[in-house]
Design a protein around this motif. Structure first.
Motif, PDB file in Angstrom:
ATOM      1  N   ALA A 143     -12.368  32.943  21.922  1.00  0.00           N
ATOM      2  CA  ALA A 143     -11.905  31.565  21.866  1.00  0.00           C
ATOM      3  C   ALA A 143     -12.195  30.992  20.493  1.00  0.00           C
ATOM      4  O   ALA A 143     -13.289  31.162  19.956  1.00  0.00           O
ATOM      5  CB  ALA A 143     -12.606  30.731  22.929  1.00  0.00           C
ATOM      6  N   CYS A 144     -11.196  30.306  19.916  1.00  0.00           N
ATOM      7  CA  CYS A 144     -11.341  29.669  18.620  1.00  0.00           C
ATOM      8  C   CYS A 144     -11.144  28.166  18.806  1.00  0.00           C
ATOM      9  O   CYS A 144     -10.151  27.750  19.391  1.00  0.00           O
ATOM     10  CB  CYS A 144     -10.278  30.158  17.658  1.00  0.00           C
ATOM     11  SG  CYS A 144     -10.219  31.937  17.508  1.00  0.00           S
ATOM     12  N   ILE A 145     -12.083  27.398  18.315  1.00  0.00           N
ATOM     13  CA  ILE A 145     -11.930  25.948  18.336  1.00  0.00           C
ATOM     14  C   ILE A 145     -11.622  25.479  16.913  1.00  0.00           C
ATOM     15  O   ILE A 145     -12.264  25.935  15.959  1.00  0.00           O
ATOM     16  CB  ILE A 145     -13.223  25.250  18.829  1.00  0.00           C
ATOM     17  CG1 ILE A 145     -13.721  25.867  20.140  1.00  0.00           C
ATOM     18  CG2 ILE A 145     -13.021  23.743  18.945  1.00  0.00           C
ATOM     19  CD1 ILE A 145     -12.913  25.549  21.361  1.00  0.00           C
ATOM     20  N   TYR A 146     -10.616  24.604  16.808  1.00  0.00           N
ATOM     21  CA  TYR A 146     -10.243  24.060  15.500  1.00  0.00           C
ATOM     22  C   TYR A 146     -10.848  22.668  15.335  1.00  0.00           C
ATOM     23  O   TYR A 146     -11.355  22.080  16.297  1.00  0.00           O
ATOM     24  CB  TYR A 146      -8.717  24.050  15.359  1.00  0.00           C
ATOM     25  CG  TYR A 146      -8.173  25.446  15.174  1.00  0.00           C
ATOM     26  CD1 TYR A 146      -8.186  26.364  16.231  1.00  0.00           C
ATOM     27  CD2 TYR A 146      -7.703  25.891  13.944  1.00  0.00           C
ATOM     28  CE1 TYR A 146      -7.728  27.667  16.064  1.00  0.00           C
ATOM     29  CE2 TYR A 146      -7.234  27.187  13.759  1.00  0.00           C
ATOM     30  CZ  TYR A 146      -7.253  28.070  14.830  1.00  0.00           C
ATOM     31  OH  TYR A 146      -6.811  29.356  14.647  1.00  0.00           O
ATOM     32  N   SER A 147     -10.777  22.160  14.097  1.00  0.00           N
ATOM     33  CA  SER A 147     -11.513  20.920  13.804  1.00  0.00           C
ATOM     34  C   SER A 147     -11.023  19.746  14.648  1.00  0.00           C
ATOM     35  O   SER A 147     -11.764  18.808  14.892  1.00  0.00           O
ATOM     36  CB  SER A 147     -11.418  20.591  12.316  1.00  0.00           C
ATOM     37  OG  SER A 147     -10.059  20.439  11.962  1.00  0.00           O
ATOM     38  N   ASN A 148      -9.780  19.800  15.131  1.00  0.00           N
ATOM     39  CA  ASN A 148      -9.298  18.696  15.973  1.00  0.00           C
ATOM     40  C   ASN A 148      -9.627  18.925  17.451  1.00  0.00           C
ATOM     41  O   ASN A 148      -9.144  18.204  18.313  1.00  0.00           O
ATOM     42  CB  ASN A 148      -7.790  18.523  15.801  1.00  0.00           C
ATOM     43  CG  ASN A 148      -7.005  19.745  16.275  1.00  0.00           C
ATOM     44  OD1 ASN A 148      -7.605  20.768  16.614  1.00  0.00           O
ATOM     45  ND2 ASN A 148      -5.699  19.626  16.310  1.00  0.00           N
ATOM     46  N   GLY A 149     -10.439  19.935  17.734  1.00  0.00           N
ATOM     47  CA  GLY A 149     -10.861  20.181  19.111  1.00  0.00           C
ATOM     48  C   GLY A 149      -9.956  21.134  19.872  1.00  0.00           C
ATOM     49  O   GLY A 149     -10.279  21.585  20.973  1.00  0.00           O
ATOM     50  N   LEU A 150      -8.806  21.454  19.306  1.00  0.00           N
ATOM     51  CA  LEU A 150      -7.869  22.358  19.974  1.00  0.00           C
ATOM     52  C   LEU A 150      -8.471  23.756  20.108  1.00  0.00           C
ATOM     53  O   LEU A 150      -9.204  24.217  19.240  1.00  0.00           O
ATOM     54  CB  LEU A 150      -6.580  22.414  19.160  1.00  0.00           C
ATOM     55  CG  LEU A 150      -5.493  23.374  19.653  1.00  0.00           C
ATOM     56  CD1 LEU A 150      -4.133  22.706  19.524  1.00  0.00           C
ATOM     57  CD2 LEU A 150      -5.506  24.678  18.881  1.00  0.00           C
ATOM     58  N   LYS A 151      -8.138  24.398  21.227  1.00  0.00           N
ATOM     59  CA  LYS A 151      -8.681  25.732  21.467  1.00  0.00           C
ATOM     60  C   LYS A 151      -7.547  26.756  21.513  1.00  0.00           C
ATOM     61  O   LYS A 151      -6.528  26.541  22.171  1.00  0.00           O
ATOM     62  CB  LYS A 151      -9.418  25.733  22.804  1.00  0.00           C
ATOM     63  CG  LYS A 151      -9.940  27.086  23.238  1.00  0.00           C
ATOM     64  CD  LYS A 151     -10.750  26.924  24.522  1.00  0.00           C
ATOM     65  CE  LYS A 151     -11.076  28.262  25.152  1.00  0.00           C
ATOM     66  NZ  LYS A 151     -11.908  28.108  26.347  1.00  0.00           N
ATOM     67  N   ILE A 152      -7.741  27.861  20.798  1.00  0.00           N
ATOM     68  CA  ILE A 152      -6.831  29.006  20.927  1.00  0.00           C
ATOM     69  C   ILE A 152      -7.612  30.144  21.576  1.00  0.00           C
ATOM     70  O   ILE A 152      -8.649  30.560  21.062  1.00  0.00           O
ATOM     71  CB  ILE A 152      -6.265  29.480  19.582  1.00  0.00           C
ATOM     72  CG1 ILE A 152      -5.474  28.377  18.894  1.00  0.00           C
ATOM     73  CG2 ILE A 152      -5.375  30.708  19.773  1.00  0.00           C
ATOM     74  CD1 ILE A 152      -4.799  28.810  17.591  1.00  0.00           C
ATOM     75  N   ARG A 153      -7.125  30.596  22.712  1.00  0.00           N
ATOM     76  CA  ARG A 153      -7.717  31.776  23.341  1.00  0.00           C
ATOM     77  C   ARG A 153      -6.858  32.986  22.990  1.00  0.00           C
ATOM     78  O   ARG A 153      -5.643  32.962  23.166  1.00  0.00           O
ATOM     79  CB  ARG A 153      -7.756  31.592  24.859  1.00  0.00           C
ATOM     80  CG  ARG A 153      -8.315  32.808  25.593  1.00  0.00           C
ATOM     81  CD  ARG A 153      -8.205  32.638  27.100  1.00  0.00           C
ATOM     82  NE  ARG A 153      -8.669  33.845  27.790  1.00  0.00           N
ATOM     83  CZ  ARG A 153      -8.437  34.101  29.077  1.00  0.00           C
ATOM     84  NH1 ARG A 153      -7.763  33.236  29.817  1.00  0.00           N
ATOM     85  NH2 ARG A 153      -8.881  35.210  29.632  1.00  0.00           N
ATOM     86  N   VAL A 154      -7.504  34.021  22.475  1.00  0.00           N
ATOM     87  CA  VAL A 154      -6.811  35.260  22.120  1.00  0.00           C
ATOM     88  C   VAL A 154      -7.354  36.366  23.016  1.00  0.00           C
ATOM     89  O   VAL A 154      -8.567  36.555  23.100  1.00  0.00           O
ATOM     90  CB  VAL A 154      -7.048  35.630  20.643  1.00  0.00           C
ATOM     91  CG1 VAL A 154      -6.287  36.902  20.281  1.00  0.00           C
ATOM     92  CG2 VAL A 154      -6.652  34.492  19.722  1.00  0.00           C
ATOM     93  N   ALA A 155      -6.470  37.062  23.708  1.00  0.00           N
ATOM     94  CA  ALA A 155      -6.939  38.104  24.633  1.00  0.00           C
ATOM     95  C   ALA A 155      -5.892  39.191  24.758  1.00  0.00           C
ATOM     96  O   ALA A 155      -4.715  38.985  24.438  1.00  0.00           O
ATOM     97  CB  ALA A 155      -7.244  37.511  26.007  1.00  0.00           C
TER      98      ALA A 155
END
Lengths: 407, 433
Positions: free
Chosen positions: B296-308
């Motif tokens: 899981a990656c969180i970006y500075s605006n709080g958005l989350k990208i899950r990579v699987a």
């Protein structure tokens, strides 16, 4: 390796005679694991299976170890009659006739049997054995062994097509689907759960008399599978005897650990299947933790069973190219799990430094420690790295470690 | 007689150096402004890496009338011969020259463009070397094997002012463009969660025995900066299952579906601030890349990208943006949304219009001529693959990583993770700083 097996054999036989030495909760029933010849790591899998059965609280378990393949089998006489359960973890040379007839009598008269994974590869020419295990594979099995058994459209298919019995694709996690949810072994368990990485046995065939399929999984063609729903958990009745057959639980020959056998789904069905085979009932409670449809789950107790890291360190020290590098993966896993615990990490540092210094450590082991374990190193390694750089066979890897830790 | 662009550059460089009129640093920017290939000019192309991907690219570029494939390079004579045959048959002559050492092809050939399709561990060195020769590059993804190398490639591209196209051709596909543009323009509301599904895969081969290197293969050169190991039969294609050369399907496909995710979010020039997750490799054997992974990656605006790996995700392969008003999912050959009407939406004149290309290679050639930025420039490709590099590091250390996407450093100075930002190079190869 030979010596280690022999020592293990002595210990294992010892444990048969000294039942009370079992260290976990002892159950009132007795079970015997038959092993000693198997292309898989029968030493480790037998320990795991014993622990799994003993942790159920129902069994006290012994392990009986055969002579090595090709050796004289005539002394391998087993009287199965004292046991409530026989666990088959054996694929190899024929048992002596007396042991064979003891086994058939035992099952005929109401004994309980668990067939574990590639025990269904054994004894392709022994008619009664094949009726007891229901289906099997490999070792020359073909249409003469009986039909292929699989599931299609919710029907059990008996397919008499010619062809070899037994295959599997590459190892992977796969979804176990229940076929007989009301069977005592499966009652109350989730009907679909993700099994940890395992060989998915496919194209098993055999007489399959009085056999009931409890669960199956889809064997995907793109992973080298059959493209069919393959039965993996079965029960068979033979005379008055009850057989639980699990085709799950692959434990590779060179491996120290097996995700398949550690899977909470494997463990739970094995424990319940064992109880059912021994008694015809299942009284064990449904476990609180179980794999979900999407996530496999390691049985928590495996940490205890394998907590001794001596065999890992020893396997690392003796590593040669072509041997299993499982030990390094396990050691790395331990490092990762404890990365924020400085005390444990310091102990691991000390172990790695000792391995790097020791003349008994193989060159191949040192290469891997220099390359793949240097990201964790601290200043205490500097002199060792510099020293190892002087050895031509290690200079490249030592330079790698120096560069990695240099900044 | 036309003056080859590279020749012009060389002469110009020699003049400025000879006269000592300008500080060295001025050269690139001055020349960058003047460099120009007129539309009628022939573009001289070299191909480095003649494996299946390289030959696929070659096959396409051979159909461009304005491109002349002048030379090929590979460490394997067999691949070289196969590729040369393609060129010779197309041109009806035997003019195309062959090289086994990339340094030699770069030195001897007057190339305008280089097409690179190499095992990942070679990407950075050869990309930087070609960039420093002022050759425009079509480079296969991922930009490089490690994050530090990938940054080095971007720097080399920038300092030499060359045109770079990352081989992330999904950007030139109408479906991906539509999906990213809809996401970017708020058609599913405010996006707070993104899922990226990539292949798992990687099979088990155990520890195959050492064997003789096939005839015509320069094994030492194949290994290049990677650690010296005996040959065990792993050469073409299957290098992608070994960590010294690749990060597996995860780093192979991150340059596609994470790239698209970033595009739809406007994240082409940034990265996550935290990364954590786990991965699993085969227990045993020389194939050691993660075959299952989830981070899981969180970006500075709080958005989350899950990579699987895709089997863990409901939508499987591809990119899924989830917003306050619905979701859009896109993968190869298929676009879908929580409501079909979303897909019929038009993007208005005053809205964000994403770069449009219908042909990834044509876009590169157009930009080589126009000197405009391609649809997949180096910085963008670097930011896409950085996500997978950080995921890989999180899996190796099993720590939560705190990343500063501006400085491209770990915000908590994590020493383990910092070491893993690059791989030590085997001598005599030197990291392309």
């Amino acid at each position: 390796m030979q010596v280690r097996i022999k020592i293990f054999a002595i210990l294992a036989v010892f444990s048969v005679t000294l039942f009370n030495f079992s260290c976990t909760r002892k159950g009132s029933m007795t079970a015997i694991i038959v092993t000693g010849q198997n292309s898989h790591n029968w030493q480790r899998s037998s320990i795991a299976l014993r622990s799994i059965l003993e942790k159920s609280g129902m069994f006290t378990v012994g392990i009986t170890v055969s002579p090595e393949a090709g050796e004289d089998m005539s002394g391998f006489i087993i009287d199965f009659s004292p046991y409530d359960l026989v666990v088959l973890n054996y694929t190899g040379d024929d048992w002596p006739a007396e042991t064979q007839s003891n086994f058939v009598d035992y099952v005929q008269n109401g004994g309980g049997v668990v067939v574990y994974h590639n025990a269904n590869n054994s004894f392709s020419d022994w008619k009664e054995y094949n009726e007891i295990i229901g289906v099997g594979g490999w070792n020359g099995r073909d249409e003469n062994a009986g039909p292929y058994i699989y599931i299609s459209g919710n029907e059990v298919i008996r397919d008499n097509a010619p062809g070899r019995g037994g295959s599997h694709g590459s190892q992977h996690e796969f979804l176990i689907e229940t076929y007989k949810p009301s069977h005592p072994i499966l009652e109350g368990l989730p009907e679909r759960w993700m099994h940890a990485q395992d060989e998915l046995y496919s194209e098993l065939r055999g007489p399959a008399k009085n056999m009931e399929i409890l669960a199956y999984a889809y064997s995907e063609e793109r992973l080298g599978g059959s493209g069919r729903d393959e039965p993996l958990l079965m029960t068979i009745t033979y005379g008055k005897g009850r057989v639980f057959h699990t085709a799950l639980g692959h434990f590779g020959g060179g491996s120290l650990f097996s995700p398949a056998i550690e899977c909470a789904g494997f463990v739970t069905t094995f424990q319940r299947g064992a109880e059912w085979a021994a008694t015809g009932k299942v009284t064990q409670e449904v476990p609180a933790v179980f794999p979900t449809e999407t996530e496999s789950l390691q049985w928590p107790f495996f940490e205890d069973i394998y907590s001794d890291i001596t065999p890992i360190i020893s396997a690392m020290q003796q590593y040669e190219t072509g041997k299993s590098n499982d030990c390094f993966n396990i050691f790395m896993k331990l490092i990762r799990e404890n990365i924020d615990n400085q005390q444990i990490i310091d102990e691991y540092h000390s172990l790695i430094r000792q391995l790097l210094k020791s003349r008994k450590t193989s060159v191949e082991c040192k290469k891997i420690l220099l390359k793949d374990f240097s990201w964790i190193a601290d200043d205490s390694y500097r002199d060792i790295y510099e020293e190892l750089k002087q050895y031509p066979e290690l200079s490249g890897e030592a330079q790698y470690a120096i560069d990695r830790t240099g900044e | 007689m036309q003056t080859n662009r590279r020749e012009f550059l060389r002469k110009a460089g020699a003049v400025s150096a000879g006269l000592g009129l300008f500080p060295f640093i001025v050269k690139a920017s001055v020349l960058g402004g003047e460099r120009h290939i007129s539309p009628s000019d022939q573009i001289n192309m070299i191909l480095i890496g003649c494996g299946s991907m390289g030959r696929g690219n070659l096959n396409s570029f051979l159909n461009f009338n304005d491109i002349r494939v002048v030379a090929l390079c590979d460490v394997d004579d067999n691949q070289l011969a196969t590729a040369k045959k393609m060129v010779d048959e197309k041109y009806g002559n035997y003019d195309c020259r062959v090289y086994k050492d990339f340094r030699e092809i770069l030195e001897k050939e007057k190339a305008d463009i280089a097409v690179l399709a190499l095992p990942d561990h070679w990407h950075a060195l050869i990309s930087c070397a070609a960039a420093d020769k002022k050759i425009d590059i079509y480079g296969e993804k991922p930009v490089a094997r490690s994050l530090a190398e990938s940054r080095a490639v971007v720097n080399a591209v920038n300092r030499n002012n060359i045109i770079w196209q990352t081989g992330s051709q999904q950007r030139s596909d109408a479906r991906f463009h539509q999906a990213a543009e809809l996401a970017r323009n708020g058609r599913i509301g405010k996006i707070d969660y993104v899922e990226v599904g990539l292949p798992g895969g990687g099979h088990y081969i155990g520890n195959p025995p050492q064997r003789p290197v096939p005839d015509g293969v320069d094994w030492d050169m194949w290994l290049g900066p990677a650690p010296e190991v005996p040959f065990r039969g792993v050469l073409h294609w299957d290098w992608r299952w070994i960590m010294d050369y690749s990060g597996g399907q995860m780093t192979d496909w991150a340059g596609h579906h994470i790239d698209i995710a970033h595009w739809g979010l406007g994240f082409d020039r940034t990265g996550p601030v935290t990364v954590e997750g786990t991965g699993r490799s085969n227990n045993d054997g020389i194939y050691n890349v993660p075959v299952e992974y989830d981070f899981a990656c969180i970006y500075s605006n709080g958005l989350k990208i899950r990579v699987a790996n895709s089997s863990r995700l409901e939508h499987g392969m591809g990119t899924l943006w989830k917003g306050t008003n619905g979701w859009i999912h896109v993968t190869r050959g298929k676009i879908s949304a929580s409501d079909d009407n979303i897909l019929n939406e038009r993007i208005g004149k005053n809205e964000i219009s994403l770069y449009k290309s219908d042909n990834h290679r044509q876009n590169f050639i157009d930009c080589v001529k126009s000197r405009k930025e391609t649809i997949a420039p180096a910085e963008t490709g670097h930011r896409s693959i950085s996500v997978a590099h950080l995921g890989e590091i999180a899996m190796i250390t099993r720590q939560k990583l705190y990343w500063d996407p501006q400085k491209e450093k770990f915000a908590d100075n994590n020493i383990y993770a910092t070491r893993l930002l690059k791989k030590p190079y085997r001598q005599p190869w030197v990291f392309p700083e």
